[in-house]
Design an enzyme around this catalytic site. Sequence first.
Site, PDB file in Angstrom:
ATOM      1  CB  CYS A  86      47.044  40.856  43.778  1.00 35.01           C
ATOM      2  SG  CYS A  86      46.828  42.895  43.300  1.00 35.01           S
ATOM      3  CG  HIS A 176      50.913  41.724  46.554  1.00 31.73           C
ATOM      4  ND1 HIS A 176      51.045  40.797  45.248  1.00 31.73           N
ATOM      5  CD2 HIS A 176      50.238  42.882  45.987  1.00 31.73           C
ATOM      6  CE1 HIS A 176      50.550  41.521  44.386  1.00 31.73           C
ATOM      7  NE2 HIS A 176      49.964  42.714  44.738  1.00 31.73           N
ATOM      8  CD  GLU A 178      52.971  37.871  46.942  1.00 30.58           C
ATOM      9  OE1 GLU A 178      52.719  38.747  46.015  1.00 30.58           O
ATOM     10  OE2 GLU A 178      51.961  37.830  47.723  1.00 30.58           O
TER      11      GLU A 178
END
Length: 203
Positions: A86, A176, A178
């Site tokens: 990002c 993202h 994660e």
Amino acid sequence: MSLIAGVVAVQGDVAEHAEAIERACARRDRAVEIREIRDAGIVPDCDLLAMPGGESTTISRLLHAEGIAPEIDAHVAAGKPLLATCAGLIVAASDAADDRVDELGLIDVRVERNAFGRQKDSFEAALDVAGLEEPFPAVFIRAPAIDEVGDAEVLASWNGRPVAVRQGPVVGTSFHPELTPDDRIHELVFFANPAVDARRAGH
């Protein structure tokens, strides 16, 4: 010997990246020690690096002010892997299309900030990613898009726009990875990256 993984801890999902790295390393039966990076002197000891999202102008300013930026440059020049997500992608890009961002120039792309909308426009999409057998559940939040690609390789696109790219040991994503229990992007970057594999083979 344990791997040392550094997570740039200026802003963003630091804990989530750390957990994803730990899961990816566990899948490869590798012990790992996570270090949060807020000051110079930590990156040179790291085998793996992650640069989370946040506010790209703030991240780039602090990386340069604290002397971390040249250490990240050296890390990549040594063929060690970096995952930039990002806002991390914006900072890693060669052109952030924003004079307030002091780019690292690690990925030859031009990036448009917030191209997929604001916070309220967040969405999840199943992406076909080069190197992964099954689609990846990508989470887009105030996500940038890649407008132009130079020497980088496109790994995934959404609605015709590149959203994951690789150049040497660096992978940048608009989304993202994660923020999902799926750690395959982290595993791809750190353990199934051709540039990194070539470096390991040479040792």
